[in-house]
Design a protein around this motif. Structure first.
Motif, mmCIF file in Angstrom:
data_model
loop_
_atom_site.group_PDB
_atom_site.id
_atom_site.type_symbol
_atom_site.label_atom_id
_atom_site.label_comp_id
_atom_site.label_asym_id
_atom_site.label_seq_id
_atom_site.Cartn_x
_atom_site.Cartn_y
_atom_site.Cartn_z
ATOM 1 N N ASP A 157 -7.526 1.259 -1.552
ATOM 2 C CA ASP A 157 -7.455 2.057 -2.770
ATOM 3 C C ASP A 157 -8.743 2.839 -2.977
ATOM 4 O OD1 ASP A 157 -6.015 2.776 -5.256
ATOM 5 O OD2 ASP A 157 -7.702 1.783 -6.217
ATOM 6 N N GLU A 210 -1.155 7.993 -3.376
ATOM 7 C CA GLU A 210 -0.365 8.354 -4.546
ATOM 8 C C GLU A 210 0.254 9.738 -4.395
ATOM 9 O OE1 GLU A 210 -3.393 5.870 -7.455
ATOM 10 O OE2 GLU A 210 -3.089 8.020 -7.754
ATOM 11 N N GLY A 241 -6.743 5.723 -1.920
ATOM 12 C CA GLY A 241 -5.874 5.569 -3.079
ATOM 13 C C GLY A 241 -5.230 6.841 -3.571
ATOM 14 N N LYS A 242 -6.020 7.875 -3.847
ATOM 15 C CA LYS A 242 -5.457 9.113 -4.361
ATOM 16 C C LYS A 242 -4.557 9.775 -3.340
ATOM 17 C CE LYS A 242 -9.253 10.033 -7.566
ATOM 18 N NZ LYS A 242 -10.340 10.960 -7.959
ATOM 19 N N THR A 283 0.787 -1.235 0.000
ATOM 20 C CA THR A 283 0.000 0.000 0.000
ATOM 21 C C THR A 283 0.819 1.286 0.000
ATOM 22 O OG1 THR A 283 -0.128 0.191 2.424
ATOM 23 C CG2 THR A 283 -1.775 -1.206 1.329
ATOM 24 N N ALA A 338 -5.759 -4.178 0.029
ATOM 25 C CA ALA A 338 -5.252 -3.165 -0.903
ATOM 26 C C ALA A 338 -6.374 -2.588 -1.754
ATOM 27 C CB ALA A 338 -4.166 -3.771 -1.789
#
Length: 281
Positions: free
Chosen positions: A265, A273, A269-270, A63, A261
């Protein structure tokens, strides 16, 4: 008062945090809070930091989130606890210890991941604290009420502890092994514990929930996760795992990591990232 002696590192760091006068064993891995979401691990009734095995490292690798685990008082290398434990010990942990610990580590954003007793603690916290930093909860083999088959398995554990090698095996991980075992076992087998029921906290859970339950769990049936789907107000995903017993994250780690995961996400998730600097993801 809270104090800590831990840091964050991609190799994993053992440390301590003082909560309410008790020194608790900790393990932190990956980026610190503020740089990425944090996954806080809440162990089972006989668990501790070390008994998560490779699960924290697998979570970080899968992750990119920071991972924080601690041993509750009486477990692992944490300070001992007073016995007997009160029958509402999970509620007390969720309402009083966990909030202070999250503040102490600088928790800003992430999810709670609990196994067994730890899953019950995570659900109580989510349903009672209204903490906006907790974006979701992952419940592995949770308990919300007692079942006869689960109590029978706990009675069998008492025999294994007194007559078998369970005490020796647990002693490899718990500095105060009798406190660890009796604090859990004596509470669950207390006649008054048959009436234990924390389903009402689910009515106030508004964040997404992932439930992972082995269909051969010796401590609880599917009813323990069905009640989450029925009563929680947030989105609930239930995954029954065929042929799996009480510790899916250790028995079928790849499947559990995939489920976790995908769930994270959807809610983080965003954020992961952006905060891990993966601009090309």
């Amino acid at each position: 008062m809270t104090s800590h002696a831990y840091c964050w590192d991609e190799a994993g760091v053992a440390g301590t945090v003082s909560i309410g006068g008790a020194l608790l064993e900790t393990y932190s891995l990956g980026p610190p809070p503020g740089q990425a979401p944090t996954l806080v691990l809440l162990h089972e009734g006989l668990g501790c930091v070390d008994l998560w095995r490779d699960f924290p490292k697998e979570l970080f690798a899968e992750t990119g989130c920071g991972v924080f685990a601690y041993s509750r008082a009486g477990y692992g290398r944490s300070d001992a606890c007073s016995l007997p434990r009160p029958l509402d010990y999970m509620t007390r942990e969720a309402k009083f210890v966990l909030p202070e610990l999250l503040d102490a580590i600088g928790f800003t954003n992430g999810a709670l991941i609990g196994h067994s007793d730890g899953a019950s603690i995570a659900a109580i916290h989510a349903g009672s604290q209204g903490d906006p930093r907790v974006r979701g909860v992952i419940l592995i083999a949770p308990h919300f009420f007692t079942e006869a088959m689960g109590l029978n398995a706990i009675a069998e554990a008492r025999t294994a502890y007194s007559d078998g090698d369970l005490r020796t095996r647990l002693g490899r991980y718990h500095e105060h092994v009798d406190a660890a075992f009796r604090g859990w076992n004596d509470a669950w087998l207390d006649p008054g514990f048959k009436a234990w029921d924390i389903q009402n906290y689910l009515d106030e859970v508004t964040v997404p929930v992932l439930c992972l339950q082995g269909d051969s769990d010796q401590y609880g049936t599917r009813a323990q996760v069905d009640v989450v789907a029925r009563r929680a107000r947030g989105r609930v995903t239930v995954r029954m795992i065929p042929g799996c017993r009480h510790s899916p994250h250790l028995e079928v780690p790849e499947k559990v990591q995939t489920e976790i995961a995908a769930f994270l996400d959807g809610i983080l998730g965003k954020t992961v990232e952006l905060e891990t600097g993966d601009d090309d993801a």
